[in-house]
Motif scaffolding. Structure first.
Motif, mmCIF file in Angstrom:
data_model
loop_
_atom_site.group_PDB
_atom_site.id
_atom_site.type_symbol
_atom_site.label_atom_id
_atom_site.label_comp_id
_atom_site.label_asym_id
_atom_site.label_seq_id
_atom_site.Cartn_x
_atom_site.Cartn_y
_atom_site.Cartn_z
ATOM 1 N N PHE A 11 0.828 -1.200 0.000
ATOM 2 C CA PHE A 11 0.000 0.000 0.000
ATOM 3 C C PHE A 11 0.867 1.256 0.000
ATOM 4 O O PHE A 11 0.583 2.214 -0.732
ATOM 5 C CB PHE A 11 -0.948 -0.023 1.196
ATOM 6 N N ALA A 12 1.923 1.250 0.794
ATOM 7 C CA ALA A 12 2.815 2.407 0.856
ATOM 8 C C ALA A 12 3.537 2.620 -0.476
ATOM 9 O O ALA A 12 3.718 3.765 -0.911
ATOM 10 C CB ALA A 12 3.826 2.231 1.991
ATOM 11 N N MET A 13 3.944 1.539 -1.144
ATOM 12 C CA MET A 13 4.553 1.680 -2.467
ATOM 13 C C MET A 13 3.538 2.262 -3.445
ATOM 14 O O MET A 13 3.883 3.106 -4.277
ATOM 15 C CB MET A 13 5.060 0.328 -2.985
ATOM 16 N N GLY A 14 2.306 1.840 -3.344
ATOM 17 C CA GLY A 14 1.262 2.356 -4.227
ATOM 18 C C GLY A 14 1.005 3.839 -4.017
ATOM 19 O O GLY A 14 0.849 4.600 -4.980
ATOM 20 N N ILE A 15 0.973 4.267 -2.766
ATOM 21 C CA ILE A 15 0.775 5.688 -2.474
ATOM 22 C C ILE A 15 1.951 6.503 -2.990
ATOM 23 O O ILE A 15 1.771 7.586 -3.555
ATOM 24 C CB ILE A 15 0.570 5.915 -0.962
ATOM 25 N N MET A 17 3.877 5.843 -5.514
ATOM 26 C CA MET A 17 3.766 5.939 -6.972
ATOM 27 C C MET A 17 2.593 6.838 -7.381
ATOM 28 O O MET A 17 2.671 7.527 -8.394
ATOM 29 C CB MET A 17 3.632 4.558 -7.595
ATOM 30 N N ALA A 18 1.539 6.880 -6.565
ATOM 31 C CA ALA A 18 0.427 7.800 -6.833
ATOM 32 C C ALA A 18 0.908 9.248 -6.757
ATOM 33 O O ALA A 18 0.470 10.095 -7.546
ATOM 34 C CB ALA A 18 -0.712 7.561 -5.847
ATOM 35 N N CYS A 19 1.830 9.534 -5.852
ATOM 36 C CA CYS A 19 2.404 10.879 -5.764
ATOM 37 C C CYS A 19 3.144 11.235 -7.055
ATOM 38 O O CYS A 19 2.992 12.337 -7.584
ATOM 39 C CB CYS A 19 3.382 10.972 -4.586
ATOM 40 N N GLY A 107 11.362 12.263 -3.430
ATOM 41 C CA GLY A 107 10.934 11.761 -2.125
ATOM 42 C C GLY A 107 10.052 10.532 -2.247
ATOM 43 O O GLY A 107 10.250 9.545 -1.533
ATOM 44 N N ALA A 108 9.090 10.583 -3.165
ATOM 45 C CA ALA A 108 8.193 9.439 -3.356
ATOM 46 C C ALA A 108 8.954 8.218 -3.862
ATOM 47 O O ALA A 108 8.683 7.090 -3.441
ATOM 48 C CB ALA A 108 7.084 9.812 -4.330
ATOM 49 N N SER A 109 9.923 8.434 -4.736
ATOM 50 C CA SER A 109 10.726 7.320 -5.255
ATOM 51 C C SER A 109 11.601 6.708 -4.163
ATOM 52 O O SER A 109 11.750 5.487 -4.094
ATOM 53 C CB SER A 109 11.601 7.790 -6.414
ATOM 54 N N ILE A 110 12.152 7.543 -3.308
ATOM 55 C CA ILE A 110 12.967 7.044 -2.187
ATOM 56 C C ILE A 110 12.103 6.217 -1.237
ATOM 57 O O ILE A 110 12.512 5.149 -0.772
ATOM 58 C CB ILE A 110 13.658 8.211 -1.453
ATOM 59 N N ILE A 111 10.900 6.712 -0.968
ATOM 60 C CA ILE A 111 9.986 5.971 -0.087
ATOM 61 C C ILE A 111 9.631 4.622 -0.709
ATOM 62 O O ILE A 111 9.674 3.586 -0.037
ATOM 63 C CB ILE A 111 8.714 6.788 0.194
#
Length: 131
Positions: A11-15, A17-19, A107-111
């Protein structure tokens, strides 16, 4: 409980990538929507909702990963990504639009990378937390 680790990582990876998708495609969708929608979505609200969703879910998933696998590096990478994402949001008015998009995407890619590493570590050590 262990299934929660896998679900929260995914779910966190999906969020995350949504960013990134929002960053690149929202401007063109917003411009196109003005012709047929009677309202507009405030960009600040969308960014705030994404950030306030991303932070607790990522911290929860990475915290579980650390608890299960004892790899502090993935937790620290995730916190660094969350920090970059938060700075991009807080200083949105200070940064130019390309810089803000770059920081948000970074930031989203690092997460997403930290969650992916967390997930791969589990598969590597063949733990039972994703069964």
């Amino acid at each position: 409980m262990y299934k929660t680790q896998e679900n929260s990582d995914r779910f966190a990876m999906g969020i995350s990538m949504a960013c990134v998708i929002h960053c690149f495609f929202a401007p063109s969708l917003i411009v196109m929507s003005y012709g047929f929608l009677s309202f507009s979505v405030d960009s600040e609200i969308v960014h705030l909702v994404l950030l306030l969703t991303t932070i607790p879910i990522s911290l929860f998933a990475l915290g579980l990963g650390y608890k299960n696998h004892k790899v502090l590096l993935y937790l620290l990478i995730g916190i660094a990504g969350l920090s970059v994402l938060t700075v991009a949001f807080l200083l949105e008015d200070v940064f130019s639009q390309p810089l803000e998009r770059f920081m948000t995407s970074l930031g989203a890619s690092i997460i997403a990378l930290s969650h992916f590493k967390n997930y791969k570590k589990c598969k590597e050590i063949q733990c039972n937390c994703h069964d």
